[in-house]
Motif scaffolding. Structure first.
Motif, mmCIF file in Angstrom:
data_model
loop_
_atom_site.group_PDB
_atom_site.id
_atom_site.type_symbol
_atom_site.label_atom_id
_atom_site.label_comp_id
_atom_site.label_asym_id
_atom_site.label_seq_id
_atom_site.Cartn_x
_atom_site.Cartn_y
_atom_site.Cartn_z
ATOM 1 N N LEU A 33 0.838 -1.187 0.000
ATOM 2 C CA LEU A 33 0.000 0.000 0.000
ATOM 3 C C LEU A 33 0.879 1.246 0.000
ATOM 4 O O LEU A 33 1.626 1.475 0.954
ATOM 5 C CB LEU A 33 -0.893 0.014 1.244
ATOM 6 C CG LEU A 33 -1.714 1.280 1.498
ATOM 7 C CD1 LEU A 33 -2.860 1.369 0.501
ATOM 8 C CD2 LEU A 33 -2.246 1.307 2.932
ATOM 9 N N PRO A 34 0.834 2.054 -1.038
ATOM 10 C CA PRO A 34 1.567 3.319 -1.021
ATOM 11 C C PRO A 34 0.863 4.338 -0.117
ATOM 12 O O PRO A 34 -0.332 4.570 -0.253
ATOM 13 C CB PRO A 34 1.537 3.780 -2.481
ATOM 14 C CG PRO A 34 1.079 2.587 -3.280
ATOM 15 C CD PRO A 34 0.218 1.796 -2.351
ATOM 16 N N ILE A 35 1.611 4.903 0.814
ATOM 17 C CA ILE A 35 1.095 5.948 1.694
ATOM 18 C C ILE A 35 1.905 7.214 1.451
ATOM 19 O O ILE A 35 3.135 7.192 1.527
ATOM 20 C CB ILE A 35 1.207 5.544 3.175
ATOM 21 C CG1 ILE A 35 0.290 4.369 3.481
ATOM 22 C CG2 ILE A 35 0.868 6.715 4.084
ATOM 23 C CD1 ILE A 35 0.269 3.966 4.945
ATOM 24 N N GLU A 36 1.205 8.294 1.156
ATOM 25 C CA GLU A 36 1.892 9.566 0.917
ATOM 26 C C GLU A 36 1.397 10.627 1.901
ATOM 27 O O GLU A 36 0.193 10.783 2.112
ATOM 28 C CB GLU A 36 1.644 10.056 -0.513
ATOM 29 C CG GLU A 36 2.334 11.381 -0.807
ATOM 30 C CD GLU A 36 2.056 11.900 -2.204
ATOM 31 O OE1 GLU A 36 2.382 13.071 -2.478
ATOM 32 O OE2 GLU A 36 1.510 11.136 -3.029
ATOM 33 N N LEU A 37 2.339 11.333 2.511
ATOM 34 C CA LEU A 37 2.027 12.481 3.349
ATOM 35 C C LEU A 37 2.178 13.731 2.496
ATOM 36 O O LEU A 37 3.249 13.966 1.925
ATOM 37 C CB LEU A 37 2.960 12.553 4.561
ATOM 38 C CG LEU A 37 2.652 11.605 5.723
ATOM 39 C CD1 LEU A 37 2.792 10.153 5.326
ATOM 40 C CD2 LEU A 37 3.567 11.912 6.908
ATOM 41 N N SER A 38 1.097 14.494 2.385
ATOM 42 C CA SER A 38 1.123 15.677 1.538
ATOM 43 C C SER A 38 0.511 16.856 2.281
ATOM 44 O O SER A 38 -0.059 16.707 3.367
ATOM 45 C CB SER A 38 0.357 15.428 0.238
ATOM 46 O OG SER A 38 -1.041 15.448 0.485
ATOM 47 N N GLN A 39 0.593 18.015 1.678
ATOM 48 C CA GLN A 39 -0.006 19.196 2.274
ATOM 49 C C GLN A 39 -1.529 19.099 2.305
ATOM 50 O O GLN A 39 -2.180 19.804 3.075
ATOM 51 C CB GLN A 39 0.433 20.433 1.497
ATOM 52 C CG GLN A 39 1.929 20.731 1.613
ATOM 53 C CD GLN A 39 2.338 21.931 0.797
ATOM 54 O OE1 GLN A 39 1.579 22.411 -0.048
ATOM 55 N NE2 GLN A 39 3.553 22.436 1.051
ATOM 56 N N GLN A 40 -2.098 18.237 1.487
ATOM 57 C CA GLN A 40 -3.553 18.047 1.454
ATOM 58 C C GLN A 40 -4.037 17.009 2.463
ATOM 59 O O GLN A 40 -5.229 16.796 2.620
ATOM 60 C CB GLN A 40 -4.017 17.632 0.056
ATOM 61 C CG GLN A 40 -3.923 18.735 -1.001
ATOM 62 C CD GLN A 40 -2.499 18.984 -1.450
ATOM 63 O OE1 GLN A 40 -1.725 18.037 -1.658
ATOM 64 N NE2 GLN A 40 -2.136 20.248 -1.579
ATOM 65 N N GLY A 41 -3.111 16.323 3.121
ATOM 66 C CA GLY A 41 -3.473 15.293 4.085
ATOM 67 C C GLY A 41 -2.796 13.971 3.768
ATOM 68 O O GLY A 41 -1.670 13.943 3.256
ATOM 69 N N LEU A 42 -3.491 12.879 4.060
ATOM 70 C CA LEU A 42 -2.954 11.537 3.838
ATOM 71 C C LEU A 42 -3.526 10.983 2.543
ATOM 72 O O LEU A 42 -4.737 11.001 2.332
ATOM 73 C CB LEU A 42 -3.323 10.630 5.009
ATOM 74 C CG LEU A 42 -2.716 9.221 5.021
ATOM 75 C CD1 LEU A 42 -1.206 9.282 5.180
ATOM 76 C CD2 LEU A 42 -3.343 8.383 6.138
ATOM 77 N N ILE A 43 -2.645 10.477 1.670
ATOM 78 C CA ILE A 43 -3.085 9.931 0.387
ATOM 79 C C ILE A 43 -2.729 8.449 0.336
ATOM 80 O O ILE A 43 -1.574 8.067 0.561
ATOM 81 C CB ILE A 43 -2.423 10.672 -0.795
ATOM 82 C CG1 ILE A 43 -2.788 12.159 -0.764
ATOM 83 C CG2 ILE A 43 -2.857 10.055 -2.121
ATOM 84 C CD1 ILE A 43 -2.120 12.982 -1.837
ATOM 85 N N LEU A 44 -3.732 7.617 0.060
ATOM 86 C CA LEU A 44 -3.552 6.167 -0.078
ATOM 87 C C LEU A 44 -3.827 5.782 -1.518
ATOM 88 O O LEU A 44 -4.735 6.323 -2.158
ATOM 89 C CB LEU A 44 -4.520 5.413 0.848
ATOM 90 C CG LEU A 44 -4.567 5.830 2.317
ATOM 91 C CD1 LEU A 44 -5.625 5.020 3.057
ATOM 92 C CD2 LEU A 44 -3.198 5.649 2.973
ATOM 93 N N ARG A 45 -3.054 4.821 -2.033
ATOM 94 C CA ARG A 45 -3.240 4.387 -3.418
ATOM 95 C C ARG A 45 -3.183 2.868 -3.505
ATOM 96 O O ARG A 45 -2.646 2.198 -2.629
ATOM 97 C CB ARG A 45 -2.161 4.989 -4.327
ATOM 98 C CG ARG A 45 -2.164 6.507 -4.403
ATOM 99 C CD ARG A 45 -1.148 7.010 -5.412
ATOM 100 N NE ARG A 45 -1.176 8.470 -5.530
ATOM 101 C CZ ARG A 45 -0.397 9.285 -4.841
ATOM 102 N NH1 ARG A 45 0.493 8.788 -3.979
ATOM 103 N NH2 ARG A 45 -0.479 10.589 -4.998
ATOM 104 N N GLY A 46 -3.709 2.348 -4.613
ATOM 105 C CA GLY A 46 -3.628 0.922 -4.863
ATOM 106 C C GLY A 46 -4.015 0.601 -6.291
ATOM 107 O O GLY A 46 -4.702 1.383 -6.962
#
Length: 361
Positions: A33-46
């Motif tokens: 599971l890719p987890i990204e911390l960004s200025q918009q919040g938490l982003i999850l991808r799959g």
């Protein structure tokens, strides 16, 4: 890098993704599971190679970056976490600390290098209510083929035009069609049935609209917190309109639920091979019967009918039950003959039409 997020928010985001992330794959990186911390919040991808999904979640974020974590393990841990909040602390790109209430654990993480880039087309001005799109697909999905050799019929066709959105599915023995009035750019595309299931799952309870974008070989749907891309099938359905009868020898109207439940009861005793049920329309009455290895079942219903005073037609019970499933209220059955296709229509929903081919007797 640190994240604080309500457990409920995180669980809801993960539930959108977990079905498309494979537990096993010839490409093991897809199980992460890719987890990204960004200025918009938490982003999850799959992704599973056919469907790409990105979920954006509001969260308290410190730092920016991206890591991969084992998807199934992470989902299980988050679901069982005892606290109302979940705190994630990422250290040196090699481990993740998770804290929730009195519980804490560590998970190994890995670099996102090598994870496939997810493809999302830029959305255009065309939008459709998310729940209505899911409804239009749901109404016809049952008729899509599950047989490998049927190729294009393993999908759901979306037909867009200035007058509306039409969804169509068929397996050669039955056909389902649903129309939604709206204004769209003219085009046709076919979504694999399994991918159509994911669209329904993600958007059926969503509020608001989704923006549509169609690029070569791909449909992108963009909602408030979710982006989804689906690979399209090549080609389009053959001219299915020619199998829809235009003239009928008998028409009958009755409550859809009563007919559906009657068919279920009688079909218990139908032949196991073709699930045959016989429908005898006879002067305002409908006799439903079936006979198999364990006996015979019969039930009588009252109908409003016009046309020939008497006509007997045999169907695969499940095909007729499936065609009735999307209908609330009354159903109108139009018969063009004992062995030629029959039309099933919702009296209170002009957008829905189904065609069922009778069994030859």
């Amino acid at each position: 890098m640190e994240v604080r997020i309500p457990k409920r928010t995180l669980v809801e985001g993960l539930s959108i993704l977990e079905r498309i992330i494979p537990s096993r794959s010839s490409n093991p990186i897809l199980t992460y599971l890719p987890i990204e911390l960004s200025q918009q919040g938490l982003i999850l991808r799959g992704t599973n190679g056919e469907v790409d999904i990105e979920v954006r979640l509001p969260a308290e974020v410190q730092g920016l970056g991206q890591v991969l974590i084992p998807a199934q393990t992470f989902v299980q841990i988050v679901r069982s976490a005892p606290g109302e909040m979940v705190e994630l602390i990422f250290g040196n790109g090699e481990r993740l600390e998770l804290h929730s209430g009195a519980f804490n654990t560590q998970l190994a993480t890995t670099s996102p290098d090598g994870y496939p880039t997810l493809a999302f087309a830029a959305p255009g001005p065309e939008k459709i209510a998310a729940a209505r799109l899911a409804q239009a697909i749901t109404r016809v999905r049952y008729a899509a083929s599950s047989e490998e050799y049927r190729a294009i019929f393993r999908g759901v066709q979306l037909e867009m035009s200035p007058t509306g959105l039409r969804t169509v599915a068929s397996d050669g023995f039955r056909l389902a069609r649903y129309d939604l009035p709206m204004q769209l750019q003219t085009r046709k595309l076919v979504i694999p049935a399994r991918s159509a299931d994911e669209i329904v799952r993600v958007f059926k309870d969503a509020q608001g609209e989704v923006a549509l974008a169609v690029s070569e070989g791909m449909l992108t749907l963009v909602g408030e917190a979710v982006r989804m891309s689906v690979k399209l099938m090549e080609g389009e359905f053959p001219d299915y309109a020619r199998v829809i009868p235009q003239s009928f020898v008998l028409e009958a109207t009755l409550p859809a639920e009563a007919l559906r439940e009657s068919l279920k009861r009688v079909a218990v005793l139908s032949d196991r091979n073709n699930h045959r049920v016989n429908l005898l329309f006879n002067d305002g009455k409908l006799d439903i019967d079936a006979e198999g290895d364990y006996g015979r079942g019969r039930e009588e219903l009252h109908v409003d009918s016009s046309g020939e005073p008497q006509l007997m037609v045999a169907y695969n019970a499940q095909y007729l039950i499936d065609a009735l499933a999307p209908i609330e209220g009354a159903v109108r059955i139009k018969l063009s003959g004992p062995t030629s296709p029959s039309v099933v229509q919702a009296v209170e929903d002009a957008g829905y039409l189904a065609v069922v081919v009778p069994l030859r007797v």
